[in-house]
Write an enzyme that holds these catalytic residues in place. Structure first.
Site, PDB file in Angstrom:
ATOM      1  N   HIS A 175     -13.085   2.791   0.205  1.00 40.51           N
ATOM      2  CA  HIS A 175     -13.042   1.798   1.290  1.00 40.51           C
ATOM      3  C   HIS A 175     -13.700   0.488   0.853  1.00 40.51           C
ATOM      4  O   HIS A 175     -14.136  -0.306   1.691  1.00 40.51           O
ATOM      5  CB  HIS A 175     -13.792   2.279   2.552  1.00 40.51           C
ATOM      6  CG  HIS A 175     -13.111   3.350   3.338  1.00 40.51           C
ATOM      7  ND1 HIS A 175     -13.818   4.298   4.056  1.00 40.51           N
ATOM      8  CD2 HIS A 175     -11.800   3.628   3.536  1.00 40.51           C
ATOM      9  CE1 HIS A 175     -12.975   5.112   4.664  1.00 40.51           C
ATOM     10  NE2 HIS A 175     -11.733   4.730   4.362  1.00 40.51           N
ATOM     11  N   ARG A 190      -2.701  -2.114  -3.367  1.00 40.11           N
ATOM     12  CA  ARG A 190      -3.895  -1.297  -3.152  1.00 40.11           C
ATOM     13  C   ARG A 190      -3.852  -0.116  -4.118  1.00 40.11           C
ATOM     14  O   ARG A 190      -2.863   0.618  -4.161  1.00 40.11           O
ATOM     15  CB  ARG A 190      -3.916  -0.785  -1.723  1.00 40.11           C
ATOM     16  CG  ARG A 190      -5.096   0.133  -1.505  1.00 40.11           C
ATOM     17  CD  ARG A 190      -5.007   0.857  -0.190  1.00 40.11           C
ATOM     18  NE  ARG A 190      -6.202   1.656  -0.023  1.00 40.11           N
ATOM     19  CZ  ARG A 190      -6.207   2.832   0.569  1.00 40.11           C
ATOM     20  NH1 ARG A 190      -5.099   3.354   1.050  1.00 40.11           N
ATOM     21  NH2 ARG A 190      -7.325   3.513   0.687  1.00 40.11           N
ATOM     22  N   GLY A 224     -12.631   4.990  10.486  1.00 39.70           N
ATOM     23  CA  GLY A 224     -11.205   5.123  10.796  1.00 39.70           C
ATOM     24  C   GLY A 224     -10.857   6.603  10.786  1.00 39.70           C
ATOM     25  O   GLY A 224     -11.633   7.424  11.270  1.00 39.70           O
ATOM     26  N   ASN A 232       0.877  -1.181   0.000  1.00 44.74           N
ATOM     27  CA  ASN A 232       0.000   0.000   0.000  1.00 44.74           C
ATOM     28  C   ASN A 232       0.910   1.225   0.000  1.00 44.74           C
ATOM     29  O   ASN A 232       1.470   1.589   1.031  1.00 44.74           O
ATOM     30  CB  ASN A 232      -0.885  -0.043   1.248  1.00 44.74           C
ATOM     31  CG  ASN A 232      -1.842   1.136   1.319  1.00 44.74           C
ATOM     32  OD1 ASN A 232      -1.790   2.058   0.479  1.00 44.74           O
ATOM     33  ND2 ASN A 232      -2.706   1.135   2.318  1.00 44.74           N
ATOM     34  N   GLU A 244      -7.999  -5.282   5.536  1.00 43.52           N
ATOM     35  CA  GLU A 244      -7.899  -4.990   4.103  1.00 43.52           C
ATOM     36  C   GLU A 244      -6.760  -5.767   3.447  1.00 43.52           C
ATOM     37  O   GLU A 244      -6.855  -6.154   2.285  1.00 43.52           O
ATOM     38  CB  GLU A 244      -7.727  -3.478   3.910  1.00 43.52           C
ATOM     39  CG  GLU A 244      -9.032  -2.736   4.175  1.00 43.52           C
ATOM     40  CD  GLU A 244      -8.862  -1.264   4.446  1.00 43.52           C
ATOM     41  OE1 GLU A 244      -8.393  -0.923   5.561  1.00 43.52           O
ATOM     42  OE2 GLU A 244      -9.175  -0.443   3.579  1.00 43.52           O
ATOM     43  N   ARG A 270     -11.775  15.543   7.377  1.00 44.60           N
ATOM     44  CA  ARG A 270     -12.662  15.896   6.256  1.00 44.60           C
ATOM     45  C   ARG A 270     -14.066  16.214   6.760  1.00 44.60           C
ATOM     46  O   ARG A 270     -14.561  15.562   7.681  1.00 44.60           O
ATOM     47  CB  ARG A 270     -12.754  14.742   5.249  1.00 44.60           C
ATOM     48  CG  ARG A 270     -11.444  14.411   4.595  1.00 44.60           C
ATOM     49  CD  ARG A 270     -11.636  13.339   3.507  1.00 44.60           C
ATOM     50  NE  ARG A 270     -10.378  12.664   3.274  1.00 44.60           N
ATOM     51  CZ  ARG A 270     -10.212  11.343   3.306  1.00 44.60           C
ATOM     52  NH1 ARG A 270     -11.243  10.545   3.541  1.00 44.60           N
ATOM     53  NH2 ARG A 270      -9.038  10.815   3.100  1.00 44.60           N
TER      54      ARG A 270
END
Ligand code: ADP
Length: 396
Positions: free
Chosen positions: A179, A90, A209, A9, A381, A240
């Site tokens: 996600h 990813r 998360g 990732n 993940e 955010r």
């Protein structure tokens, strides 16, 4: 026989890796190289004999992956003896081109490059990780697993914004959702926990998360999700804003002369819990709230109220809901957030058991007679990426 996948990732200044058994999900080793390109980088490798730290400067992603390979050589396990069948990457944005994971080839790289305008922070870093790993592991198949792919099943009325009809074709403006790897893993895991087939189950997944998103999953298929064109839409997150009136951009341009770029940056990096309280970490917000900080109390209330609204919306979307599933840092660990988000929903058949909610180790935190089960399931993940990578190789 174990089938190991090296999962990578790559972020803009970090590289996470994990050597995962695709069958059992066990990680034989994992690691993180942070602050790539800065004066002092940080590398931690979790191997079979413990954790190893290294603060050597790491100038770029190639050096980061080389450092990871050295750590495997030095601290184990041996990559050459691990029986690695694939490298799984990813990739954040697959646009509407990738509804499934895919083998990396030059065509895929060109397609992911075309999608950079939709994910200017993420896709270039993901591509960098792929290029570097292909150079270091030229004999292994590389598979790209997209964050957006699981949500490619949304119906047009869920993914289309009510904007001029030329915008989707001209600029790719529509909802994609993110996600997806986590939502896919957790919704499948929910079926296992309940002893049911994924195809028979309607679930609402709340991935909470640093980034947060909700998904409505009908029979294993995503039918709606809270993130949109970008990961900014939807729930309140660490930094955010989530949902807001799109007129904010124009208003700030007029009254404050603020550029669209600056507003965009502030909504992504200076908003959410951080904008409301100064702290982006949910634990810190909880600590401030416990100390009587009013801004932290308001932030907590806004965060949980937004969750409740999405639960209500997705309940209506699905018609019947078998389970509500909480996952990721806040979802797995904050009993307070779960309780606040679900408070007052008993008339909908959603009954939280306070004692189980305080200790969710058995996954189920609803009462025995709750028509809607409430679950707490750790996301994984890396395992999902490993599984999907093997699936691409075996045509599964
Ligand atoms: P990422 O999205 O980066 O993978 P995580 O899934 O690890 O993030 O979630 C990070 C969030 O989880 C942070 O806001 C952190 O404060 C929160 N968190 C972690 N542990 C707890 C806890 N025990 N109680 C409340 N929140 C927690």
């Amino acid at each position: 026989m174990s089938e190991h996948v090296l999962v990578i990732n790559a972020g803009s200044s970090s590289l996470k890796y994990s050597l995962v058994d695709a069958t059992s999900g066990t990680a034989a080793a994992s690691g993180l190289v942070e602050r790539i390109g800065e004066e002092q980088s940080h590398h931690v490798h979790h191997g079979p004999s413990g954790d190893f730290d290294d603060d050597q400067p790491v100038p770029d992603h190639e050096a980061a992956l080389e450092a990871a390979v050295r750590a495997f050589d030095k601290h184990g396990p041996s990559l050459s003896e691990a029986g690695i069948v694939a490298v799984g990457h990813r990739v954040v944005h697959g646009g509407d081109r990738f509804a499934a994971p895919a083998l990396v080839d030059d065509e895929l790289i060109a397609a992911v490059t075309d999608l950079v305008p939709l994910a200017p922070l993420h896709n270039p870093a993901n591509l960098e990780g792929i290029e570097v790993a292909r150079r270091l592991f030229p004999d292994l198949p590389h598979v790209a697993v997209f964050d957006t792919a699981f949500h490619q099943t949304l119906p047009p009325y869920a993914y289309t914004y009510a904007v001029p009809s030329s915008w989707p074709a001209d600029y790719g403006i529509r909802r994609y959702g993110f996600h997806g790897t986590s939502h896919a893993f957790v919704s499948a895991q929910a079926a296992r926990v309940l002893g049911r087939e994924p195809g028979d189950l309607n679930v609402i997944v709340l991935h909470l998360g640093n980034g947060c998103s909700a998904a409505a999953v009908r029979g294993g298929v995503s039918v709606d999700t809270s993130m949109g064109l970008t990961p900014l839409e939807g729930l309140v997150m660490g930094t955010r804003s989530g949902d807001l009136d799109p007129a904010v951009h124009g208003h700030l341009a007029r009254v404050a002369g603020q550029s669209a770029e600056e507003t965009d940056r502030m909504l992504n990096s200076e908003s959410g819990l951080k904008g409301l309280t100064g702290a982006n970490d949910f634990r810190e917000v909880l600590r401030l709230r416990a100390d009587g900080d009013e801004r932290a109390q308001l932030a907590f209330d806004i965060y949980c109220y937004r969750l409740k609204k999405y639960i209500g919306a997705y309940y209506a979307v699905l018609g019947t809901v078998d389970a509500i599933v909480f996952t990721a840092g806040v979802g797995q660990h904050s009993a307070e957030a779960r309780a606040a988000a679900l408070a007052g929903l008993e008339p909908l058949g959603i009954h939280l058991d306070p004692a189980r909610n305080a200790d969710p180790s058995d996954n189920v935190v609803s009462t025995d007679d709750s028509p809607v089960k409430i679950l707490v399931i750790p996301t994984n993940e890396e395992w999902e990426i490993a599984r999907q990578s093997v699936g691409v190789l075996t045509g599964g």
